[in-house]
Design a protein around this motif. Structure first.
Motif, PDB file in Angstrom:
ATOM      1  N   TYR A   1       0.973  -1.492  -0.213  1.00 25.29           N
ATOM      2  CA  TYR A   1       0.126  -0.158   0.065  1.00 25.29           C
ATOM      3  C   TYR A   1       0.887   1.369   0.119  1.00 25.29           C
ATOM      4  O   TYR A   1       1.634   1.697   0.515  1.00 25.29           O
ATOM      5  CB  TYR A   1      -0.857   0.209   1.347  1.00 25.29           C
TER       6      TYR A   1
ATOM      7  N   ASP B   1      -5.083   6.935   5.288  1.00 26.18           N
ATOM      8  CA  ASP B   1      -5.635   5.452   4.877  1.00 26.18           C
ATOM      9  C   ASP B   1      -4.142   4.889   3.469  1.00 26.18           C
ATOM     10  O   ASP B   1      -3.755   5.246   3.602  1.00 26.18           O
ATOM     11  CB  ASP B   1      -6.001   7.229   3.600  1.00 26.18           C
TER      12      ASP B   1
ATOM     13  N   THR C   1      -4.213   3.373  -0.713  1.00 19.19           N
ATOM     14  CA  THR C   1      -3.746   2.487  -1.708  1.00 19.19           C
ATOM     15  C   THR C   1      -3.039   1.718  -1.985  1.00 19.19           C
ATOM     16  O   THR C   1      -2.340   1.873  -1.641  1.00 19.19           O
ATOM     17  CB  THR C   1      -4.259   3.428  -2.429  1.00 19.19           C
ATOM     18  N   THR C   2      -3.783   0.414  -3.025  1.00 20.49           N
ATOM     19  CA  THR C   2      -2.294  -0.436  -3.110  1.00 20.49           C
ATOM     20  C   THR C   2      -1.749  -0.222  -4.581  1.00 20.49           C
ATOM     21  O   THR C   2      -2.099   0.685  -5.197  1.00 20.49           O
ATOM     22  CB  THR C   2      -3.433  -1.256  -3.678  1.00 20.49           C
TER      23      THR C   2
ATOM     24  N   LYS D   1      -8.828  -2.484  -2.641  1.00 19.19           N
ATOM     25  CA  LYS D   1      -7.760  -1.457  -3.460  1.00 19.19           C
ATOM     26  C   LYS D   1      -7.449  -0.518  -2.724  1.00 19.19           C
ATOM     27  O   LYS D   1      -6.606   0.166  -2.206  1.00 19.19           O
ATOM     28  CB  LYS D   1      -9.098  -1.604  -4.888  1.00 19.19           C
ATOM     29  N   ARG D   2      -8.813   0.089  -1.184  1.00 19.65           N
ATOM     30  CA  ARG D   2      -8.024   1.048  -1.046  1.00 19.65           C
ATOM     31  C   ARG D   2      -8.981   0.611   0.462  1.00 19.65           C
ATOM     32  O   ARG D   2      -9.783  -0.191   1.311  1.00 19.65           O
ATOM     33  CB  ARG D   2      -9.735   2.233  -1.351  1.00 19.65           C
TER      34      ARG D   2
END
Length: 369
Positions: free
Chosen positions: A296, A347, A349-350, A359-360
């Motif tokens: 991530y 937060d 994300t990949t 993915k998130r």
């Protein structure tokens, strides 16, 4: 627990090469002053809806009986208000997207919001270790390694998203113990199947005599045994979680009773299915998040007041049967308790050229605990 207990699929791929700066002695001196010993804001909010931290819950309530579960110190309190699909718009600023989605999807969903209590209290030696960590802990290996930390919060005055995630993964939960973890796969009709896991955990990082030098690169020992249902009973997972997985990757083994073989299990991690979860949980979803962060890109969004589950003594009391808790579309919200607290929002994300089922992912890390 005295011997080589086992480490849980809980901590993370760590690496060598420190890249983050330690905080100054001047900044560390704020711990226990305007900041709590863990690094949270000691003051409450200006509205008076979130109190100041005054040391937490340091003594058992009058209802506690030795040898029994911890009783609810706030059992006589009534909800300040209840959020329902009809009034959810009034509270959108203090709810997560996931919570708002529950209200949109389920007409029966509600949240009983109670007075806020900042109950976290840890042993004095943990606070002392946290203060020492502040000026010596470093993160390296692109965020996958921690050095210079032991016992307490590794980064009480954290500055990056990954430091906050390490604070979550290495938070103090005692030195070890045994618990029974019950998982439920609930069907759309409301029926469910139950899986019971016995878990022995040794928090090697949190031992009272732990130092950065004597951890031997291990943070947690974890042993998990499926005890029910019969068709899955006897499945064993053993994990030694390392502090620096560039130096030494997570060590994991699994025993399959059908094959009667113990094998190394490099698949215990990331988005591989969690033990006996019917594919409804990934390995790195255990404990909210555990394991390597390298798939991530991480972003620290900031701090925000939010309504979150807190002081849920009633739900965890043992007074209720599982059938009273597990409902068709969500747990029994009459048993849940929510309070207003400050959280750090992280937060993720990949990364390009890698994969993950999720993915998130967004994490809400309560500032005190």
């Amino acid at each position: 627990m005295r011997h080589a207990l086992t480490a849980v699929a809980l901590c993370a791929l760590l690496a060598a090469g420190p890249v983050s700066a330690k905080v100054s002695a001047t900044d560390a001196a704020r711990l226990g002053q305007d900041l709590t010993p863990n690094g949270a804001e000691k003051a409450g909010n200006k509205e008076g809806t979130l109190p100041a931290w005054t040391g937490g819950l340091t003594q058992p309530p009058a209802c506690y009986k030795k040898g029994e579960r911890y009783c609810d110190p706030f059992a006589d309190e009534k909800p300040l208000f209840t959020i329902t699909p009809a009034n959810v718009a009034q509270y959108e600023k203090v709810l997560s997207p996931g919570q708002r989605a529950m209200f949109a999807k389920h007409a029966t969903y509600k949240m009983n919001v109670y007075p806020s209590h900042r109950t976290l209290a840890l042993p004095p030696h943990v606070y002392e270790a946290t203060k020492a960590n502040a000026t010596r802990s470093q993160i390296g290996g692109n965020g996958e390694a921690v050095s210079g930390a032991a016992i307490g919060v590794p980064f009480p005055i954290a500055q990056t998203a990954q430091e906050y995630m390490w604070n979550h993964k290495l938070r103090y939960r005692g030195e070890g113990g045994r618990h029974f973890n019950n998982q439920f796969a609930v069907t759309t009709a409301g029926s469910y199947s139950q899986v019971t896991l016995r878990e022995d955990i040794g928090f090697h990082y949190s031992r009272r005599n732990a130092t950065p030098d004597n951890l031997d690169n291990v943070s947690i020992y974890f042993l998990q045994i499926v005890t029910a249902p019969t068709r899955l009973a006897g499945t064993i997972t053993l994990v030694h979680e390392t502090m620096d997985q560039v130096k030494e990757p997570r060590r994991a083994w699994q025993y399959n009773p059908g094959q009667r073989r113990l094998r190394r299990a490099p698949n215990v991690g990331y988005d591989n299915p969690g033990t006996a979860s019917d594919g409804l949980r990934t390995n790195d979803q255990y404990d909210g998040f555990n394991g390597a962060m390298d798939r991530y890109t991480w972003k620290l969004v900031g701090k925000q007041e939010m309504i979150i589950p807190y002081n849920s003594y009633n739900l965890a009391s043992g007074k209720h049967k599982y059938g009273d808790i597990m409902k068709k579309s969500h747990i029994n919200q009459d048993l849940a308790r929510y309070e207003l607290h400050r959280v750090w929002i992280v937060d993720s994300t990949t990364k390009p050229n890698t994969t993950h089922l999720y993915k998130r992912r967004t994490f809400y890390l309560e500032e005190d605990s």
